[in-house]
Design a protein around this motif. Sequence first.
Motif, PDB file in Angstrom:
ATOM      1  N   UNK A 259      27.256  39.269  48.700  1.00  0.00           N
ATOM      2  CA  UNK A 259      28.160  40.386  48.477  1.00  0.00           C
ATOM      3  C   UNK A 259      28.196  41.223  49.742  1.00  0.00           C
ATOM      4  N   UNK A 260      29.360  41.777  50.026  1.00  0.00           N
ATOM      5  CA  UNK A 260      29.538  42.608  51.215  1.00  0.00           C
ATOM      6  C   UNK A 260      29.236  44.060  50.867  1.00  0.00           C
ATOM      7  N   UNK A 261      28.495  44.711  51.756  1.00  0.00           N
ATOM      8  CA  UNK A 261      28.178  46.140  51.588  1.00  0.00           C
ATOM      9  C   UNK A 261      29.376  46.979  51.980  1.00  0.00           C
ATOM     10  N   UNK A 262      29.541  48.150  51.419  1.00  0.00           N
ATOM     11  CA  UNK A 262      28.732  48.727  50.351  1.00  0.00           C
ATOM     12  C   UNK A 262      28.953  47.960  49.049  1.00  0.00           C
ATOM     13  N   UNK A 263      27.884  47.843  48.278  1.00  0.00           N
ATOM     14  CA  UNK A 263      27.909  47.056  47.044  1.00  0.00           C
ATOM     15  C   UNK A 263      28.707  47.784  45.970  1.00  0.00           C
ATOM     16  N   UNK A 264      29.626  47.043  45.384  1.00  0.00           N
ATOM     17  CA  UNK A 264      30.469  47.554  44.307  1.00  0.00           C
ATOM     18  C   UNK A 264      29.844  47.144  42.966  1.00  0.00           C
ATOM     19  N   UNK A 265      29.707  48.103  42.049  1.00  0.00           N
ATOM     20  CA  UNK A 265      29.050  47.841  40.766  1.00  0.00           C
ATOM     21  C   UNK A 265      29.720  46.701  40.007  1.00  0.00           C
ATOM     22  N   UNK A 266      31.017  46.718  39.923  1.00  0.00           N
ATOM     23  CA  UNK A 266      31.719  45.681  39.162  1.00  0.00           C
ATOM     24  C   UNK A 266      31.502  44.301  39.772  1.00  0.00           C
ATOM     25  N   UNK A 267      31.559  44.215  41.097  1.00  0.00           N
ATOM     26  CA  UNK A 267      31.363  42.918  41.753  1.00  0.00           C
ATOM     27  C   UNK A 267      29.934  42.408  41.557  1.00  0.00           C
ATOM     28  N   UNK A 268      28.957  43.310  41.657  1.00  0.00           N
ATOM     29  CA  UNK A 268      27.568  42.892  41.467  1.00  0.00           C
ATOM     30  C   UNK A 268      27.342  42.420  40.031  1.00  0.00           C
ATOM     31  N   UNK A 269      27.836  43.155  39.066  1.00  0.00           N
ATOM     32  CA  UNK A 269      27.674  42.754  37.666  1.00  0.00           C
ATOM     33  C   UNK A 269      28.401  41.441  37.377  1.00  0.00           C
ATOM     34  N   UNK A 270      29.595  41.263  37.928  1.00  0.00           N
ATOM     35  CA  UNK A 270      30.327  40.005  37.753  1.00  0.00           C
ATOM     36  C   UNK A 270      29.547  38.834  38.342  1.00  0.00           C
ATOM     37  N   UNK A 271      28.940  39.067  39.508  1.00  0.00           N
ATOM     38  CA  UNK A 271      28.171  38.004  40.173  1.00  0.00           C
ATOM     39  C   UNK A 271      26.948  37.627  39.335  1.00  0.00           C
ATOM     40  N   UNK A 272      26.257  38.622  38.804  1.00  0.00           N
ATOM     41  CA  UNK A 272      25.079  38.368  37.972  1.00  0.00           C
ATOM     42  C   UNK A 272      25.479  37.586  36.714  1.00  0.00           C
TER      43      UNK A 272
END
Length: 131
Positions: free
Chosen positions: A112-125
């Motif tokens: 993931x590219x910084x700054x980390x986006x909450x939605x993208x991180x949760x989608x990735x998980x």
Amino acid sequence: MKALIVDDDFYSRNMIHEILRQVAKCDIAVNGEEAIEAFKRGLLDKAPYDLVCLDLLMPELDGQQALREIRALEQEHGISPHSESKVIVTTMLADEKETHDAFFLGGATSYLVKPIDEEKLMDEIKSLGLI
């Protein structure tokens, strides 16, 4: 889920922690050496990390080397590639070579590219099957 957040930047660490603490028990390391020690402790305690969010560019021991050592520790403990911890590399756009090497040489799962986006991180998980 048990997660290890590894980043030398206070803002980035806190941002990822705020997102993950809703769904995971989180530990924090500020460099690669701390990450390897925490990872080793988890394996020895029979409580390995499900997820590692790993910054690539850090002082002392960078994310590339830490990732290689983490994968080597998993092999030493007989963990199959299918059961390895999921490693999300967190990086800046300018880190193209390091990101490439993390995948092809180090065994990163995704990035993931910084700054980390909450939605993208949760989608990735979710896409990694962790939640």
